[in-house]
Design a protein around this motif. Structure first.
Motif, PDB file in Angstrom:
ATOM      1  N   ARG A  17      42.641  16.940  46.404  1.00  0.00           N
ATOM      2  CA  ARG A  17      43.921  16.708  45.728  1.00  0.00           C
ATOM      3  C   ARG A  17      44.234  17.867  44.784  1.00  0.00           C
ATOM      4  NH1 ARG A  17      45.817  13.749  41.007  1.00  0.00           N
ATOM      5  NH2 ARG A  17      48.034  13.309  41.325  1.00  0.00           N
ATOM      6  N   TRP A  18      43.244  18.353  44.060  1.00  0.00           N
ATOM      7  CA  TRP A  18      43.441  19.482  43.156  1.00  0.00           C
ATOM      8  C   TRP A  18      43.964  20.701  43.924  1.00  0.00           C
ATOM      9  CZ3 TRP A  18      43.406  20.942  38.104  1.00  0.00           C
ATOM     10  CH2 TRP A  18      43.219  22.302  37.831  1.00  0.00           C
ATOM     11  N   LEU A  19      43.346  20.993  45.066  1.00  0.00           N
ATOM     12  CA  LEU A  19      43.726  22.176  45.843  1.00  0.00           C
ATOM     13  C   LEU A  19      44.961  21.955  46.708  1.00  0.00           C
ATOM     14  CD1 LEU A  19      40.207  23.395  47.049  1.00  0.00           C
ATOM     15  CD2 LEU A  19      41.576  24.291  45.150  1.00  0.00           C
ATOM     16  N   GLY A  20      45.253  20.699  47.023  1.00  0.00           N
ATOM     17  CA  GLY A  20      46.411  20.409  47.847  1.00  0.00           C
ATOM     18  C   GLY A  20      46.142  20.445  49.340  1.00  0.00           C
ATOM     19  N   ARG A  21      44.869  20.414  49.719  1.00  0.00           N
ATOM     20  CA  ARG A  21      44.540  20.387  51.152  1.00  0.00           C
ATOM     21  C   ARG A  21      43.146  19.828  51.346  1.00  0.00           C
ATOM     22  NH1 ARG A  21      42.357  23.333  55.618  1.00  0.00           N
ATOM     23  NH2 ARG A  21      41.387  24.885  54.255  1.00  0.00           N
ATOM     24  N   ASP A  22      42.993  19.027  52.386  1.00  0.00           N
ATOM     25  CA  ASP A  22      41.706  18.470  52.778  1.00  0.00           C
ATOM     26  C   ASP A  22      41.179  19.303  53.942  1.00  0.00           C
ATOM     27  OD1 ASP A  22      39.677  16.945  54.065  1.00  0.00           O
ATOM     28  OD2 ASP A  22      40.476  15.107  53.201  1.00  0.00           O
ATOM     29  N   ALA A  23      40.045  19.978  53.746  1.00  0.00           N
ATOM     30  CA  ALA A  23      39.512  20.862  54.783  1.00  0.00           C
ATOM     31  C   ALA A  23      38.880  20.100  55.938  1.00  0.00           C
ATOM     32  CB  ALA A  23      38.486  21.816  54.177  1.00  0.00           C
ATOM     33  N   PHE A  24      38.651  18.810  55.771  1.00  0.00           N
ATOM     34  CA  PHE A  24      38.102  18.002  56.863  1.00  0.00           C
ATOM     35  C   PHE A  24      39.210  17.530  57.805  1.00  0.00           C
ATOM     36  CE2 PHE A  24      34.711  17.800  53.762  1.00  0.00           C
ATOM     37  CZ  PHE A  24      33.569  17.861  54.542  1.00  0.00           C
ATOM     38  N   SER A  25      40.276  17.001  57.236  1.00  0.00           N
ATOM     39  CA  SER A  25      41.369  16.465  58.053  1.00  0.00           C
ATOM     40  C   SER A  25      42.490  17.464  58.276  1.00  0.00           C
ATOM     41  CB  SER A  25      41.951  15.223  57.377  1.00  0.00           C
ATOM     42  OG  SER A  25      42.611  15.571  56.170  1.00  0.00           O
ATOM     43  N   GLY A  26      42.558  18.482  57.407  1.00  0.00           N
ATOM     44  CA  GLY A  26      43.670  19.417  57.458  1.00  0.00           C
ATOM     45  C   GLY A  26      44.917  18.911  56.764  1.00  0.00           C
ATOM     46  N   ALA A  27      44.833  17.721  56.173  1.00  0.00           N
ATOM     47  CA  ALA A  27      46.006  17.120  55.531  1.00  0.00           C
ATOM     48  C   ALA A  27      46.439  17.927  54.313  1.00  0.00           C
ATOM     49  CB  ALA A  27      45.695  15.689  55.117  1.00  0.00           C
ATOM     50  N   VAL A  28      47.746  18.066  54.162  1.00  0.00           N
ATOM     51  CA  VAL A  28      48.329  18.678  52.969  1.00  0.00           C
ATOM     52  C   VAL A  28      48.584  17.564  51.964  1.00  0.00           C
ATOM     53  CG1 VAL A  28      50.306  19.933  52.052  1.00  0.00           C
ATOM     54  CG2 VAL A  28      49.365  20.537  54.292  1.00  0.00           C
ATOM     55  N   LEU A  29      48.133  17.762  50.724  1.00  0.00           N
ATOM     56  CA  LEU A  29      48.186  16.717  49.711  1.00  0.00           C
ATOM     57  C   LEU A  29      49.022  17.160  48.516  1.00  0.00           C
ATOM     58  CD1 LEU A  29      44.379  15.865  49.752  1.00  0.00           C
ATOM     59  CD2 LEU A  29      46.185  14.706  51.028  1.00  0.00           C
ATOM     60  N   GLU A  30      49.591  16.188  47.833  1.00  0.00           N
ATOM     61  CA  GLU A  30      50.335  16.496  46.612  1.00  0.00           C
ATOM     62  C   GLU A  30      49.359  16.802  45.487  1.00  0.00           C
ATOM     63  OE1 GLU A  30      53.643  14.546  43.559  1.00  0.00           O
ATOM     64  OE2 GLU A  30      53.062  13.488  45.391  1.00  0.00           O
ATOM     65  N   GLN A  31      49.541  17.945  44.845  1.00  0.00           N
ATOM     66  CA  GLN A  31      48.655  18.331  43.744  1.00  0.00           C
ATOM     67  C   GLN A  31      49.052  17.629  42.453  1.00  0.00           C
ATOM     68  OE1 GLN A  31      49.323  22.711  44.669  1.00  0.00           O
ATOM     69  NE2 GLN A  31      47.179  22.767  44.037  1.00  0.00           N
ATOM     70  N   PRO A  32      48.094  17.493  41.520  1.00  0.00           N
ATOM     71  CA  PRO A  32      48.429  16.867  40.237  1.00  0.00           C
ATOM     72  C   PRO A  32      49.352  17.755  39.416  1.00  0.00           C
ATOM     73  CG  PRO A  32      46.216  17.789  40.181  1.00  0.00           C
ATOM     74  CD  PRO A  32      46.680  17.901  41.601  1.00  0.00           C
ATOM     75  N   ALA A  33      50.091  17.134  38.534  1.00  0.00           N
ATOM     76  CA  ALA A  33      50.918  17.890  37.598  1.00  0.00           C
ATOM     77  C   ALA A  33      50.025  18.539  36.552  1.00  0.00           C
ATOM     78  CB  ALA A  33      51.929  16.961  36.931  1.00  0.00           C
ATOM     79  N   VAL A  34      50.331  19.776  36.210  1.00  0.00           N
ATOM     80  CA  VAL A  34      49.559  20.512  35.208  1.00  0.00           C
ATOM     81  C   VAL A  34      50.486  20.856  34.053  1.00  0.00           C
ATOM     82  CG1 VAL A  34      48.260  22.626  34.718  1.00  0.00           C
ATOM     83  CG2 VAL A  34      47.972  21.452  36.915  1.00  0.00           C
ATOM     84  N   PRO A  35      50.308  20.233  32.893  1.00  0.00           N
ATOM     85  CA  PRO A  35      51.144  20.560  31.741  1.00  0.00           C
ATOM     86  C   PRO A  35      51.076  22.060  31.429  1.00  0.00           C
ATOM     87  CG  PRO A  35      49.868  18.580  31.314  1.00  0.00           C
ATOM     88  CD  PRO A  35      49.341  19.152  32.600  1.00  0.00           C
ATOM     89  N   GLY A  36      52.225  22.660  31.278  1.00  0.00           N
ATOM     90  CA  GLY A  36      52.281  24.083  30.982  1.00  0.00           C
ATOM     91  C   GLY A  36      52.454  24.965  32.200  1.00  0.00           C
ATOM     92  N   LEU A  37      52.322  24.393  33.407  1.00  0.00           N
ATOM     93  CA  LEU A  37      52.536  25.140  34.650  1.00  0.00           C
ATOM     94  C   LEU A  37      53.445  24.327  35.559  1.00  0.00           C
ATOM     95  CD1 LEU A  37      48.861  26.251  35.519  1.00  0.00           C
ATOM     96  CD2 LEU A  37      50.643  27.686  34.517  1.00  0.00           C
ATOM     97  N   ASP A  38      54.471  24.960  36.134  1.00  0.00           N
ATOM     98  CA  ASP A  38      55.268  24.210  37.087  1.00  0.00           C
ATOM     99  C   ASP A  38      54.513  24.098  38.404  1.00  0.00           C
ATOM    100  OD1 ASP A  38      55.789  26.534  38.699  1.00  0.00           O
ATOM    101  OD2 ASP A  38      57.497  27.044  37.435  1.00  0.00           O
TER     102      ASP A  38
END
Length: 230
Positions: free
Chosen positions: A21-42
């Motif tokens: 989730r942090w990286l936005g991709r699962d290397a096992f399934s190849g799924a693209v995931l929504e990354q968490p919001a990071v205060p101070g960075l869009d």
């Protein structure tokens, strides 16, 4: 096509899921995931700062990516991978911590861990017979002029400068982060991985990852338990 030997926990391990989730991709399934919001960075900026580790997948390098020699086969490599996993003992990293290495962030062992160093050295040696020689472009990309003499020799002998004495286990969480943005990313990473930082990490698996084409995302080809866990 290139292959790499990595440490990564199983696909359903809480650390793997948090990192995907942090990286936005699962290397096992190849799924693209929504990354968490990071205060101070869009979101777009955070996406950019995690682009490199997202392509490689969440891992710690044991044998750096390599192309197969002309006389080596995928089947033989998989057989060697199975033999390797069956002979390497599982062990605990006493404590995991978040740190900045240069200008990127990673999860690392908080203290020296001999079994970890042994695993890295064993992987480098075990899969060397399969590795094709580096091209001139490959060597240039490693910027040998910035390496120590020992690291330059390792690059030529083993295809990667950070082996044996220079091996440092790290599970990368970002690319290079400008100094002004480091506090925001570090705080977000500390929150995301709070359940793992300061605690042991049991190394029970080893993964064979593959890059199907230059620049393509690496995916998990196989994951095997270490000795005594099959």
């Amino acid at each position: 096509m290139r292959y790499a030997l990595y440490f990564t926990p199983p696909a359903d391990d809480p650390l793997t899921l948090a990192a995907a989730r942090w990286l936005g991709r699962d290397a096992f399934s190849g799924a693209v995931l929504e990354q968490p919001a990071v205060p101070g960075l869009d979101r777009e900026r955070f996406f950019d700062l995690t682009a490199d580790p997202r392509r490689y997948g969440f891992h710690a390098t044991l044998k750096a990516p390599f192309a197969l020699k002309d006389d080596a086969s995928d089947t033989a490599l998989l057989d060697a991978f199975e033999r390797f996993a069956a002979t390497q003992p599982a062990f605990d990293i006493p404590e995991l911590t978040l740190t900045r290495i240069g200008s990127f962030f990673a999860l690392v062992s908080a203290e020296a861990c001999a079994p970890l160093q042994d695993l890295g050295a064993s992987a480098v040696r075990a899969f060397e017979p399969f590795r094709a020689a580096l091209s001139e472009a490959d060597i240039a990309r490693r910027k040998p002029e910035t390496l120590s003499e020992r690291q330059r020799l390792a690059l030529m002998d083993w295809g990667y400068p950070y082996v044996f004495e220079d091996f440092r286990f790290h599970m990368t969480l970002s690319g290079r982060v400008p100094e002004a943005e480091q506090p925001a990313l570090q705080a977000a990473a500390a929150e995301c991985f709070a359940g793992f930082i300061g605690r042991p990490l049991t190394v029970t698996t080893v993964g064979l990852f593959v890059e199907p084409a230059p620049g393509a995302p690496f995916t998990a080809r196989a994951l095997l338990p270490l000795a005594g866990l099959g």
